[in-house]
Scaffold this motif. Structure first.
Motif, mmCIF file in Angstrom:
data_model
loop_
_atom_site.group_PDB
_atom_site.id
_atom_site.type_symbol
_atom_site.label_atom_id
_atom_site.label_comp_id
_atom_site.label_asym_id
_atom_site.label_seq_id
_atom_site.Cartn_x
_atom_site.Cartn_y
_atom_site.Cartn_z
ATOM 1 N N ASN A 1 0.908 -1.191 0.084
ATOM 2 C CA ASN A 1 -0.007 -0.025 0.080
ATOM 3 C C ASN A 1 0.851 1.281 -0.112
ATOM 4 O OD1 ASN A 1 -1.747 2.409 0.768
ATOM 5 N ND2 ASN A 1 -3.050 0.771 1.580
ATOM 6 N N THR A 2 0.831 2.270 -0.950
ATOM 7 C CA THR A 2 1.860 3.260 -1.017
ATOM 8 C C THR A 2 1.396 4.190 -0.230
ATOM 9 O OG1 THR A 2 0.322 3.788 -3.171
ATOM 10 C CG2 THR A 2 2.408 2.693 -3.442
ATOM 11 N N THR A 3 0.105 4.252 0.065
ATOM 12 C CA THR A 3 -0.167 5.350 0.991
ATOM 13 C C THR A 3 0.103 5.123 2.534
ATOM 14 O OG1 THR A 3 -2.271 5.706 -0.366
ATOM 15 C CG2 THR A 3 -2.384 6.418 1.798
ATOM 16 N N THR A 4 -0.138 3.830 2.946
ATOM 17 C CA THR A 4 0.190 3.579 4.428
ATOM 18 C C THR A 4 1.473 2.775 4.615
ATOM 19 O OG1 THR A 4 -0.570 1.379 4.055
ATOM 20 C CG2 THR A 4 -2.352 3.111 4.755
#
Length: 309
Positions: free
Chosen positions: A262-265
């Motif tokens: 997950n690139t966001t988290t």
């Protein structure tokens, strides 16, 4: 964020000119070409045509209908309501594929399991110390004994200690773009093996012990990196660019499972998911086309087996 906006705009622009759809194989998520579709309005045929190849099919916006029938030789006929035509249409084969085992040498009675396609040199992946990715094998034959494991690596810089693990697994039914693995048991793990500095390309490991691959079961195979050694056989921790990488090849199957990031988290997923199935679904659902063959990959791992009679 930009990618999300692009998909939303694409979806709405596609529907201005009438409903669009794409037809996929339930098992492989591959696009099915030249499917006959018939539009009905209160059980009366109002339109008949054939789907386009490798792109979305548009239903003319001036046609009034309330259900659609899909017909393709070798597949079960499917009828769905107009209001349900908002996702890829899936058709199921009328027959069950018996096996995808390739007999490589009748003289030696070897049976090779796995794909043997062109290597993608730019898409190698680091061997990891934890279960991060691997490939699944199906046995539609009788009981098999695994004699050799064959895999391909980039040129090794530092001596690498590793193990090969074999797990009996089950695949979940696909749900949208998601398919996961259930691990039943570890049927075999090798002793610690070594890749020496400057080794590259094909690596073949002979298994002295019997490794039973039961009929009608699935095996997940992954290679675990344990540690690295310098020229004096002292343990070291190389930079990522100097660690050993497993080669990947082009794939015609849905046999590559991997954890996602997950690139966001910046978190890694807990489960392994079917990578190629996810890509095929997303291309069909968002772009109404099939992915280019260079995008679909799998680890370059083969199993050399013999039938147990």
């Amino acid at each position: 964020m930009r990618k999300t906006i692009f998909y939303i705009l694409l979806f709405f622009s596609l529907n201005i000119f009438g409903q669009k759809f794409i037809v996929l194989d339930t098992d492989t998520y591959d696009l099915i070409d030249s499917v006959t579709f018939i539009l009905y309005n209160d059980d009366k045929v109002v339109y008949t045509n054939v789907t386009k190849n490798n792109s979305a099919t548009v239903i003319p916006s001036n046609i009034k209908y309330n259900k659609i029938e899909f017909i393709k030789t070798g597949y079960k006929t499917s009828i769905i309501k107009m209001e349900n035509l908002n996702e890829p249409v899936f058709l199921t084969k009328e027959y069950i594929r018996l096996d995808d085992v390739v007999v490589s040498s009748k003289k030696n009675e070897y049976i090779i399991l796995g794909e043997s396609n062109r290597i993608r040199h730019s898409r190698s992946r680091l061997l990891m110390p934890e279960l991060t990715f691997g490939t699944i094998f199906h046995n539609y034959k009788n009981n098999l004994n695994i004699n050799h494991t064959i895999f391909y690596v980039d040129k090794v810089k530092y001596k690498t200690a590793y193990k090969i693990h074999f797990f009996e697994v089950e695949e979940s039914l696909p749900f949208g773009n998601l398919q996961t693995l259930q691990f039943n048991q570890n049927i075999y793990s090798t002793d610690t093996l070594y890749l020496n500095s400057k080794q590259k390309n094909r690596i073949e490991i002979e298994h002295k012990e019997d490794i039973l691959f039961k009929e009608n079961t699935k095996l997940f195979v992954y290679i675990e990196a344990l540690y690295y050694l310098d020229e004096n056989d002292k343990k070291i921790l190389p930079k990522n660019k100097d660690r050993t990488k497993l080669k990947f090849q082009l794939s015609n199957e849905n046999n590559y499972y991997s954890k996602t990031f997950n690139t966001t988290t910046s978190e890694q997923s807990a489960n392994l998911t079917n990578s190629n199935l996810r890509i095929k679904y997303d291309f069909a659902n968002y772009l109404f086309k099939t992915p280019h063959k260079r995008i679909l990959l799998t680890p370059a791992i083969l199993l050399n087996t013999t039938e147990i009679k």
